[in-house]
Write a protein that holds these residues in place. Structure first.
Motif, PDB file in Angstrom:
ATOM      1  N   UNK A 148       0.837  -1.205   0.000  1.00  0.00           N
ATOM      2  CA  UNK A 148       0.000   0.000   0.000  1.00  0.00           C
ATOM      3  C   UNK A 148       0.872   1.255   0.000  1.00  0.00           C
ATOM      4  N   UNK A 149       0.813   1.987  -1.096  1.00  0.00           N
ATOM      5  CA  UNK A 149       1.569   3.232  -1.215  1.00  0.00           C
ATOM      6  C   UNK A 149       0.585   4.377  -1.005  1.00  0.00           C
ATOM      7  N   UNK A 150       0.842   5.200   0.012  1.00  0.00           N
ATOM      8  CA  UNK A 150      -0.051   6.324   0.327  1.00  0.00           C
ATOM      9  C   UNK A 150       0.752   7.604   0.237  1.00  0.00           C
ATOM     10  N   UNK A 151       0.417   8.427  -0.748  1.00  0.00           N
ATOM     11  CA  UNK A 151       1.153   9.674  -0.973  1.00  0.00           C
ATOM     12  C   UNK A 151       0.167  10.799  -1.285  1.00  0.00           C
ATOM     13  N   UNK A 219      -2.431  16.333   6.015  1.00  0.00           N
ATOM     14  CA  UNK A 219      -2.392  15.202   6.948  1.00  0.00           C
ATOM     15  C   UNK A 219      -1.094  14.412   6.760  1.00  0.00           C
ATOM     16  N   UNK A 220      -0.675  14.275   5.515  1.00  0.00           N
ATOM     17  CA  UNK A 220       0.562  13.535   5.232  1.00  0.00           C
ATOM     18  C   UNK A 220       1.757  14.221   5.889  1.00  0.00           C
ATOM     19  N   UNK A 221       1.863  15.553   5.692  1.00  0.00           N
ATOM     20  CA  UNK A 221       3.025  16.256   6.240  1.00  0.00           C
ATOM     21  C   UNK A 221       2.952  16.331   7.769  1.00  0.00           C
ATOM     22  N   UNK A 222       1.754  16.440   8.300  1.00  0.00           N
ATOM     23  CA  UNK A 222       1.615  16.420   9.762  1.00  0.00           C
ATOM     24  C   UNK A 222       2.051  15.054  10.304  1.00  0.00           C
ATOM     25  N   UNK A 223       1.733  14.010   9.563  1.00  0.00           N
ATOM     26  CA  UNK A 223       2.135  12.664   9.976  1.00  0.00           C
ATOM     27  C   UNK A 223       3.658  12.520   9.990  1.00  0.00           C
ATOM     28  N   UNK A 224       4.313  13.140   9.021  1.00  0.00           N
ATOM     29  CA  UNK A 224       5.783  13.094   9.000  1.00  0.00           C
ATOM     30  C   UNK A 224       6.342  13.773  10.253  1.00  0.00           C
ATOM     31  N   UNK A 225       5.734  14.902  10.629  1.00  0.00           N
ATOM     32  CA  UNK A 225       6.206  15.624  11.819  1.00  0.00           C
ATOM     33  C   UNK A 225       5.962  14.773  13.070  1.00  0.00           C
ATOM     34  N   UNK A 226       4.762  14.165  13.147  1.00  0.00           N
ATOM     35  CA  UNK A 226       4.459  13.321  14.310  1.00  0.00           C
ATOM     36  C   UNK A 226       5.444  12.166  14.420  1.00  0.00           C
ATOM     37  N   UNK A 227       5.912  11.711  13.272  1.00  0.00           N
ATOM     38  CA  UNK A 227       6.844  10.583  13.236  1.00  0.00           C
ATOM     39  C   UNK A 227       8.245  11.017  13.689  1.00  0.00           C
ATOM     40  N   UNK A 228       8.435  12.337  13.843  1.00  0.00           N
ATOM     41  CA  UNK A 228       9.715  12.845  14.338  1.00  0.00           C
ATOM     42  C   UNK A 228      10.703  13.216  13.248  1.00  0.00           C
ATOM     43  N   UNK A 229      10.226  13.275  11.989  1.00  0.00           N
ATOM     44  CA  UNK A 229      11.154  13.639  10.907  1.00  0.00           C
ATOM     45  C   UNK A 229      11.517  15.120  10.994  1.00  0.00           C
ATOM     46  N   UNK A 230      12.721  15.445  10.578  1.00  0.00           N
ATOM     47  CA  UNK A 230      13.246  16.804  10.727  1.00  0.00           C
ATOM     48  C   UNK A 230      12.462  17.784   9.855  1.00  0.00           C
ATOM     49  N   UNK A 231      12.228  18.989  10.360  1.00  0.00           N
ATOM     50  CA  UNK A 231      11.489  19.993   9.588  1.00  0.00           C
ATOM     51  C   UNK A 231      12.122  20.263   8.218  1.00  0.00           C
ATOM     52  N   UNK A 236      11.599  19.711   2.315  1.00  0.00           N
ATOM     53  CA  UNK A 236      12.089  19.227   1.016  1.00  0.00           C
ATOM     54  C   UNK A 236      11.055  18.312   0.361  1.00  0.00           C
ATOM     55  N   UNK A 237      10.504  17.398   1.141  1.00  0.00           N
ATOM     56  CA  UNK A 237       9.510  16.468   0.588  1.00  0.00           C
ATOM     57  C   UNK A 237       8.270  17.238   0.119  1.00  0.00           C
ATOM     58  N   UNK A 239       8.198  20.287  -0.961  1.00  0.00           N
ATOM     59  CA  UNK A 239       8.575  20.975  -2.206  1.00  0.00           C
ATOM     60  C   UNK A 239       8.559  19.990  -3.388  1.00  0.00           C
ATOM     61  N   UNK A 240       9.153  18.816  -3.165  1.00  0.00           N
ATOM     62  CA  UNK A 240       9.231  17.845  -4.266  1.00  0.00           C
ATOM     63  C   UNK A 240       7.837  17.340  -4.657  1.00  0.00           C
ATOM     64  N   UNK A 241       6.984  17.083  -3.653  1.00  0.00           N
ATOM     65  CA  UNK A 241       5.662  16.494  -3.925  1.00  0.00           C
ATOM     66  C   UNK A 241       4.668  17.522  -4.471  1.00  0.00           C
ATOM     67  N   UNK A 242       4.752  18.753  -3.958  1.00  0.00           N
ATOM     68  CA  UNK A 242       3.699  19.700  -4.319  1.00  0.00           C
ATOM     69  C   UNK A 242       4.124  20.674  -5.414  1.00  0.00           C
ATOM     70  N   UNK A 243       5.414  21.024  -5.456  1.00  0.00           N
ATOM     71  CA  UNK A 243       5.862  21.994  -6.459  1.00  0.00           C
ATOM     72  C   UNK A 243       6.413  21.278  -7.685  1.00  0.00           C
ATOM     73  N   UNK A 244       7.380  20.404  -7.481  1.00  0.00           N
ATOM     74  CA  UNK A 244       8.040  19.769  -8.639  1.00  0.00           C
ATOM     75  C   UNK A 244       7.086  18.780  -9.322  1.00  0.00           C
ATOM     76  N   UNK A 245       6.267  18.109  -8.516  1.00  0.00           N
ATOM     77  CA  UNK A 245       5.328  17.135  -9.104  1.00  0.00           C
ATOM     78  C   UNK A 245       3.986  17.800  -9.428  1.00  0.00           C
ATOM     79  N   UNK A 246       4.051  18.916 -10.125  1.00  0.00           N
ATOM     80  CA  UNK A 246       2.819  19.614 -10.504  1.00  0.00           C
ATOM     81  C   UNK A 246       2.474  19.388 -11.976  1.00  0.00           C
ATOM     82  N   UNK A 247       3.200  18.474 -12.610  1.00  0.00           N
ATOM     83  CA  UNK A 247       2.956  18.194 -14.024  1.00  0.00           C
ATOM     84  C   UNK A 247       4.002  18.799 -14.943  1.00  0.00           C
TER      85      UNK A 247
END
Ligand SMILES: NC(=O)c1ccc[n+]([C@@H]2O[C@H](COP(=O)([O-])OP(=O)(O)OC[C@H]3O[C@@H](n4cnc5c(N)ncnc54)[C@H](OP(=O)(O)O)[C@@H]3O)[C@@H](O)[C@H]2O)c1
Length: 281
Positions: A148-151, A219-231, A236-237, A239-247
């Motif tokens: 299951x890939x959830x992005x 919700x995805x980015x909040x989940x990353x923060x809850x998981x303890x990933x660095x701000x 960066x993620x 930027x890559x997911x929302x800006x670069x992956x805009x088509x």
């Protein structure tokens, strides 16, 4: 091969420096250069650190060329200044050829490309799309294993490329600088696929279904923060997911064909090979 912080392989005679030699592309570049019996220098932290310019001269000393895979990404704050200083250091050290791994659709990466072009040594730019190996050697490997890939990515299509192809182009360029100097190779795979289509094709190769689910971005980015990933990493993620992956990258390019004289590898062949190698066991 990378047990020592600075290691010369095959010969100490004017080696080719491979930066990021333990990474997805770097280790393939090392293997490809070694197969051609070319002299290679690999470096790792703490002996070479992008954040510590004082570590660069010893790594560069005596090298003829460099494969430059910057970490974590040419789009992070400070990367352009770092690349400006590094390209100058490489020129001062007398390197004759710089091969830069760049990212498609990132203005910051294009600014770094310009720095490499202007540094003085001959240059080759490898402007790559999303790596297929993100599904097997990076943050999506566990999701594929779990089926299951959830992005937070919708139907945008990306021309995923096999890191083996990127490395093959790098090795060809480093082996024959006269032919590849001054070339910008835009490297894509042979097909545009949505993330759902990519997951399905990997599932087909694995012989078990891999579901794709688009999740809400916040919700995805909040989940990353809850998981303890660095701000910084979350930014960066995002930027890559929302800006670069805009088509903006939803078109194919001919860099692999131009550099290697053959078509790029498709995701089905990549997935069959990764599955056979146990990437998702
Ligand atoms: N993934 C993609 O889809 C994609 C697409 C286009 C472009 N790119 C570009 O690819 C580049 C990353 O290349 P990659 O995927 O081959 O590498 P990677 O698998 O991300 O591995 C990173 C490499 O850089 C090294 N490294 C990390 N931090 C470092 C530091 N502070 N100083 C020196 N070395 C450091 C790591 O060494 P350790 O073993 O010490 O950690 C490792 O060898 C990035 O510039 C990215 O923008 C990626």
């Amino acid at each position: 091969m990378q047990n020592q912080p600075i290691t010369d392989h095959n010969s100490t005679d004017s080696p080719i420096l491979v930066l990021g030699a333990s990474g997805k592309t770097g280790r393939r570049v090392v293997a490809g250069l070694a197969a051609r019996n070319l002299p290679i220098r690999t470096v790792s932290r703490p002996a070479f650190d992008w954040q510590l310019p004082a570590t660069w001269p010893a790594a560069l000393a005596g090298c003829r060329a460099a494969y430059i895979a910057f970490a974590p990404d040419l789009a992070v704050p400070g990367a352009i200044a770092t690349m400006a200083a590094f390209t100058q250091a490489a020129a001062r050290a007398g390197l004759q050829h710089l091969v830069l791994l760049s990212g498609r659709g990132e203005p910051e990466a294009e600014a770094c490309e310009d720095l490499v072009r202007r540094a003085g040594p001959a240059w080759t730019i490898l402007r790559a799309s999303w790596f297929m190996q993100n599904f097997s050697e990076a943050f999506l490997a566990d999701a594929i294993k779990a089926g299951n890939v959830a992005l937070p990515i919708g139907g945008v299509r990306e021309p995923f490329i096999d890191a083996d192809d990127i490395a093959a182009v790098a090795v060809t360029a480093l082996s024959d600088p006269a032919r590849h100097a001054g070339q910008l190779y835009e490297l894509t795979g042979p097909a545009l696929l949505s993330f759902a289509e990519a997951a399905a094709q990997i599932g087909a190769a694995l012989g078990r279904p891999v579901n794709y689910e688009q999740v809400p971005a916040e919700a995805y980015f909040a989940g990353m923060a809850d998981y303890g990933l660095a701000p910084d990493y979350i930014a960066l993620v995002r930027y890559l997911f929302t800006t670069v992956l805009d088509g903006r990258n939803a078109h194919l390019a001919d860099g692999v064909q131009r550099a290697l004289g053959r078509a790029p590898v498709g995701i089905d062949a990549y997935a069959r090979q990764a599955a056979a190698a146990g990437a998702w066991d």
